[in-house]
Write a protein that holds these residues in place. Structure first.
Motif, PDB file in Angstrom:
ATOM      1  N   ILE A 130     -19.833   6.939 -21.674  1.00 32.35           N
ATOM      2  CA  ILE A 130     -18.565   6.738 -20.657  1.00 32.35           C
ATOM      3  C   ILE A 130     -18.305   7.555 -20.940  1.00 32.35           C
ATOM      4  CG2 ILE A 130     -17.572   5.383 -19.646  1.00 32.35           C
ATOM      5  CD1 ILE A 130     -19.513   3.059 -20.133  1.00 32.35           C
ATOM      6  N   ASN A 131     -17.394   9.317 -20.425  1.00 36.15           N
ATOM      7  CA  ASN A 131     -16.494   9.858 -20.704  1.00 36.15           C
ATOM      8  C   ASN A 131     -15.374   9.365 -19.713  1.00 36.15           C
ATOM      9  OD1 ASN A 131     -18.095  11.485 -22.738  1.00 36.15           O
ATOM     10  ND2 ASN A 131     -18.469  13.017 -21.348  1.00 36.15           N
ATOM     11  N   VAL A 132     -13.811   8.972 -20.333  1.00 36.28           N
ATOM     12  CA  VAL A 132     -12.464   8.640 -19.441  1.00 36.28           C
ATOM     13  C   VAL A 132     -11.980   9.786 -19.197  1.00 36.28           C
ATOM     14  CG1 VAL A 132     -11.256   7.556 -19.356  1.00 36.28           C
ATOM     15  CG2 VAL A 132     -12.741   6.346 -20.995  1.00 36.28           C
ATOM     16  N   SER A 133     -12.052  10.046 -17.894  1.00 37.54           N
ATOM     17  CA  SER A 133     -11.828  11.923 -17.781  1.00 37.54           C
ATOM     18  C   SER A 133     -10.122  11.156 -16.874  1.00 37.54           C
ATOM     19  CB  SER A 133     -12.787  11.678 -16.314  1.00 37.54           C
ATOM     20  OG  SER A 133     -11.819  13.139 -16.229  1.00 37.54           O
ATOM     21  N   SER A 134      -9.958  12.209 -15.498  1.00 41.13           N
ATOM     22  CA  SER A 134      -8.743  12.040 -15.102  1.00 41.13           C
ATOM     23  C   SER A 134      -8.985  11.833 -13.397  1.00 41.13           C
ATOM     24  CB  SER A 134      -7.724  12.347 -16.432  1.00 41.13           C
ATOM     25  OG  SER A 134      -6.147  12.922 -15.142  1.00 41.13           O
ATOM     26  N   GLY A 135      -7.424  11.815 -13.031  1.00 40.44           N
ATOM     27  CA  GLY A 135      -7.528  12.683 -11.597  1.00 40.44           C
ATOM     28  C   GLY A 135      -7.076  14.388 -11.223  1.00 40.44           C
ATOM     29  N   ALA A 136      -6.281  13.890 -12.992  1.00 41.36           N
ATOM     30  CA  ALA A 136      -5.941  15.568 -13.352  1.00 41.36           C
ATOM     31  C   ALA A 136      -7.358  16.434 -13.292  1.00 41.36           C
ATOM     32  CB  ALA A 136      -5.161  15.802 -14.172  1.00 41.36           C
ATOM     33  N   GLY A 137      -8.385  16.086 -13.898  1.00 39.11           N
ATOM     34  CA  GLY A 137      -9.376  16.231 -13.245  1.00 39.11           C
ATOM     35  C   GLY A 137     -10.626  17.005 -12.379  1.00 39.11           C
ATOM     36  N   HIS A 178      -6.894   7.492 -11.887  1.00 41.40           N
ATOM     37  CA  HIS A 178      -5.566   8.228 -11.264  1.00 41.40           C
ATOM     38  C   HIS A 178      -4.655   7.861 -11.173  1.00 41.40           C
ATOM     39  CE1 HIS A 178      -7.328   6.789  -7.275  1.00 41.40           C
ATOM     40  NE2 HIS A 178      -8.033   7.456  -8.183  1.00 41.40           N
ATOM     41  N   GLY A 179      -3.071   7.576 -10.760  1.00 39.18           N
ATOM     42  CA  GLY A 179      -2.034   7.340 -10.691  1.00 39.18           C
ATOM     43  C   GLY A 179      -0.822   6.855 -11.699  1.00 39.18           C
ATOM     44  N   GLY A 180      -2.006   6.846 -12.929  1.00 36.51           N
ATOM     45  CA  GLY A 180      -1.035   6.223 -13.838  1.00 36.51           C
ATOM     46  C   GLY A 180      -1.932   5.124 -14.738  1.00 36.51           C
ATOM     47  N   VAL A 181      -1.738   4.538 -16.031  1.00 33.31           N
ATOM     48  CA  VAL A 181      -1.923   3.492 -16.860  1.00 33.31           C
ATOM     49  C   VAL A 181      -0.655   2.178 -17.310  1.00 33.31           C
ATOM     50  CG1 VAL A 181      -3.504   2.252 -17.627  1.00 33.31           C
ATOM     51  CG2 VAL A 181      -4.359   4.098 -16.327  1.00 33.31           C
ATOM     52  N   ALA A 182      -0.442   1.637 -17.211  1.00 28.76           N
ATOM     53  CA  ALA A 182       0.564   0.800 -18.477  1.00 28.76           C
ATOM     54  C   ALA A 182      -0.474   0.540 -19.474  1.00 28.76           C
ATOM     55  CB  ALA A 182       0.574  -0.270 -17.571  1.00 28.76           C
ATOM     56  N   GLU A 183       0.808   0.433 -20.672  1.00 30.92           N
ATOM     57  CA  GLU A 183       0.166   0.177 -22.044  1.00 30.92           C
ATOM     58  C   GLU A 183      -0.320   0.796 -22.491  1.00 30.92           C
ATOM     59  OE1 GLU A 183      -2.212  -3.370 -20.713  1.00 30.92           O
ATOM     60  OE2 GLU A 183      -0.464  -4.540 -20.467  1.00 30.92           O
ATOM     61  N   THR A 184      -0.128   2.000 -22.876  1.00 31.58           N
ATOM     62  CA  THR A 184      -0.213   2.907 -23.066  1.00 31.58           C
ATOM     63  C   THR A 184       0.251   4.061 -23.932  1.00 31.58           C
ATOM     64  OG1 THR A 184      -1.910   5.245 -23.072  1.00 31.58           O
ATOM     65  CG2 THR A 184      -1.339   4.796 -21.477  1.00 31.58           C
ATOM     66  N   GLY A 220       5.805   4.263  -9.973  1.00 30.06           N
ATOM     67  CA  GLY A 220       4.433   2.758  -9.553  1.00 30.06           C
ATOM     68  C   GLY A 220       4.157   3.174 -10.104  1.00 30.06           C
ATOM     69  N   ARG A 221       3.819   3.384 -11.376  1.00 28.88           N
ATOM     70  CA  ARG A 221       2.919   3.539 -12.422  1.00 28.88           C
ATOM     71  C   ARG A 221       2.126   1.823 -12.945  1.00 28.88           C
ATOM     72  NH1 ARG A 221       3.403   4.967 -17.688  1.00 28.88           N
ATOM     73  NH2 ARG A 221       5.194   6.377 -16.948  1.00 28.88           N
ATOM     74  N   LEU A 222       1.542   1.578 -12.468  1.00 27.53           N
ATOM     75  CA  LEU A 222       1.871  -0.207 -12.425  1.00 27.53           C
ATOM     76  C   LEU A 222       0.190  -0.358 -12.334  1.00 27.53           C
ATOM     77  CD1 LEU A 222       4.051  -1.727  -9.470  1.00 27.53           C
ATOM     78  CD2 LEU A 222       4.791  -0.942 -12.263  1.00 27.53           C
ATOM     79  N   MET A 223      -0.523   0.650 -12.793  1.00 26.97           N
ATOM     80  CA  MET A 223      -2.162  -0.274 -13.109  1.00 26.97           C
ATOM     81  C   MET A 223      -2.285   0.048 -14.617  1.00 26.97           C
ATOM     82  SD  MET A 223      -5.972   1.834 -12.398  1.00 26.97           S
ATOM     83  CE  MET A 223      -4.553   3.642 -12.710  1.00 26.97           C
ATOM     84  N   ASP A 224      -2.548  -1.326 -14.464  1.00 25.02           N
ATOM     85  CA  ASP A 224      -2.816  -2.174 -15.719  1.00 25.02           C
ATOM     86  C   ASP A 224      -4.468  -1.751 -16.532  1.00 25.02           C
ATOM     87  OD1 ASP A 224      -3.913  -4.961 -17.483  1.00 25.02           O
ATOM     88  OD2 ASP A 224      -2.898  -4.828 -17.193  1.00 25.02           O
ATOM     89  N   ALA A 225      -3.843  -1.365 -17.682  1.00 28.15           N
ATOM     90  CA  ALA A 225      -5.358  -1.030 -18.700  1.00 28.15           C
ATOM     91  C   ALA A 225      -6.433  -2.012 -18.661  1.00 28.15           C
ATOM     92  CB  ALA A 225      -4.659  -0.391 -20.370  1.00 28.15           C
ATOM     93  N   ASP A 226      -6.318  -3.217 -18.579  1.00 32.79           N
ATOM     94  CA  ASP A 226      -7.005  -3.641 -18.634  1.00 32.79           C
ATOM     95  C   ASP A 226      -8.451  -3.777 -17.277  1.00 32.79           C
ATOM     96  OD1 ASP A 226      -9.296  -6.627 -19.261  1.00 32.79           O
ATOM     97  OD2 ASP A 226      -8.048  -7.183 -17.577  1.00 32.79           O
ATOM     98  N   TYR A 227      -7.895  -3.432 -16.375  1.00 32.11           N
ATOM     99  CA  TYR A 227      -7.978  -2.867 -14.847  1.00 32.11           C
ATOM    100  C   TYR A 227      -9.224  -1.494 -14.887  1.00 32.11           C
ATOM    101  CZ  TYR A 227      -8.427  -1.161 -10.068  1.00 32.11           C
ATOM    102  OH  TYR A 227      -9.202  -1.345  -8.757  1.00 32.11           O
ATOM    103  N   LEU A 243     -22.544   8.637 -11.096  1.00 35.36           N
ATOM    104  CA  LEU A 243     -21.477   9.680 -12.261  1.00 35.36           C
ATOM    105  C   LEU A 243     -20.670   8.924 -12.283  1.00 35.36           C
ATOM    106  CD1 LEU A 243     -21.854  11.868 -14.584  1.00 35.36           C
ATOM    107  CD2 LEU A 243     -21.425  13.441 -12.441  1.00 35.36           C
ATOM    108  N   ARG A 244     -19.525   9.479 -11.307  1.00 38.35           N
ATOM    109  CA  ARG A 244     -18.339   8.976 -11.085  1.00 38.35           C
ATOM    110  C   ARG A 244     -17.713   7.934 -10.429  1.00 38.35           C
ATOM    111  NH1 ARG A 244     -18.773  14.379 -10.211  1.00 38.35           N
ATOM    112  NH2 ARG A 244     -17.954  15.813 -11.544  1.00 38.35           N
ATOM    113  N   TYR A 245     -16.552   7.444 -11.459  1.00 38.61           N
ATOM    114  CA  TYR A 245     -15.680   5.611 -11.253  1.00 38.61           C
ATOM    115  C   TYR A 245     -14.661   6.012 -11.261  1.00 38.61           C
ATOM    116  CZ  TYR A 245     -20.279   3.634 -12.004  1.00 38.61           C
ATOM    117  OH  TYR A 245     -21.678   2.974 -12.627  1.00 38.61           O
ATOM    118  N   TYR A 246     -13.845   6.083  -9.633  1.00 39.15           N
ATOM    119  CA  TYR A 246     -12.937   7.011  -9.004  1.00 39.15           C
ATOM    120  C   TYR A 246     -12.125   5.607  -9.502  1.00 39.15           C
ATOM    121  CZ  TYR A 246     -14.391  10.882  -7.843  1.00 39.15           C
ATOM    122  OH  TYR A 246     -14.705  12.641  -7.878  1.00 39.15           O
ATOM    123  N   VAL A 247     -10.202   5.407 -10.269  1.00 36.22           N
ATOM    124  CA  VAL A 247      -9.948   4.202 -10.405  1.00 36.22           C
ATOM    125  C   VAL A 247      -8.744   4.543 -10.738  1.00 36.22           C
ATOM    126  CG1 VAL A 247      -9.420   1.874 -12.393  1.00 36.22           C
ATOM    127  CG2 VAL A 247     -11.427   4.143 -12.498  1.00 36.22           C
ATOM    128  N   GLY A 248      -8.389   3.597  -9.345  1.00 30.08           N
ATOM    129  CA  GLY A 248      -6.609   3.663  -8.621  1.00 30.08           C
ATOM    130  C   GLY A 248      -5.823   3.268  -7.246  1.00 30.08           C
TER     131      GLY A 248
END
Length: 278
Positions: A130-137, A178-184, A220-227, A243-248
């Protein structure tokens, strides 16, 4: 072995740390890796969690971490490539070394960790990466061109290699926050390594506009890391070939425009944000 083992990179904070806790709570064996494990005082106290050093820019540490995980738990079932950072700054302000470091961490490091883990997977004709990508990909953004390039490359590589590994019974998936993750600490390193190029006064107005725009977006970067960790757990356990799981929250419509609109409509949408109106 009914109890599965997962190795996760970049577990000192954010998504990686949340993923360790989530998989430990699910009863998995977890190899929690980070660059400076001597600073870690919490994760090692969790049941069936091994904390060990892995720096994706240090191949010896990669091999040692894989070996330690297998020695401790017998085998690896899932690899999560989470470690990464974003090189911020105007392209003309970036040095070759800065761009190379961005790719070393976000792409070549992923490749090296996979290369070390795959023989164990291939021997059993089983395993999942599982590769953690980004909306910036998925969509390009100004001021982070090197980061976008590394994540676009990760997306293409992951998709391409998934066909090869499927022949060996090994799955590949992408989790795409995508949208930013808190606690990082991701943004901390990015801020420290912001490229300030000399002699680029021509970009002053544009840079000011983009800084203000990203400031509003970041508000608005409030997405929780556990989410996000929950989606990693879903990818690891749902048994699908997705293949792809979009989160945000795609509040600005960047993902929707990229995936569902034609090229002209997509570019018009993006330029409405990032091309100064005269």
């Amino acid at each position: 072995m009914s109890q599965k083992t997962i190795l996760i990179t970049g577990t000192s904070s954010g998504i990686g740390r949340a993923s360790v806790k989530r998989f430990a709570a699910l009863g998995w064996n977890v190899v929690a890796t980070m660059r400076n494990p001597e600073k870690e005082s919490e994760l090692g106290n969790l049941a069936n969690v091994l904390v060990t050093r892995l720096d994706v820019q240090d191949k010896a540490s990669i091999d040692a971490a894989i070996e330690a995980g297998i020695a401790k738990f017998g085998q690896l079932d899932v690899l999560v490539n989470n470690a990464g950072f974003g090189q911020y700054g105007l392209f003309e302000g970036l040095s070759t070394d800065q761009i190379e470091t961005q790719f070393q961490v976000n792409l070549f490091g992923v490749m090296d960790v996979m290369r070390a883990a795959l023989p164990n997977f291939r021997a059993r004709k089983s395993g999942l990466v599982i590769n953690v990508s980004s909306g910036a990909g998925v969509f390009g953004l100004p001021m982070i061109s090197a980061y976008c390039a590394s994540k676009f490359a990760l997306e293409g590589f992951s998709e391409a290699v998934s066909y090869e590994l499927a022949s060996q019974g090994i799955g590949v998936k992408l989790v795409i926050p995508h949208g930013g993750v808190a606690e990082t600490s991701f943004h901390d390193r990015s801020a420290q390594e912001f490229a300030q190029g000399a002699g680029l006064d021509d970009y002053h107005d544009f840079q000011q506009q983009m800084t203000a725009l990203f400031g509003k977006m970041g508000g608005g970067r409030l997405m929780d890391a556990d989410y996000v960790a929950g989606f990693i757990a879903q990818a690891a356990t749902d048994g699908s070939s997705q293949l792809r799981y979009y989160v945000g929250d795609d509040a600005r419509g960047f993902v929707d425009a990229r995936l569902h609109k034609g090229e002209a409509a997509y570019m018009a949408h993006m330029r409405s944000f990032f091309v100064p109106q005269s």
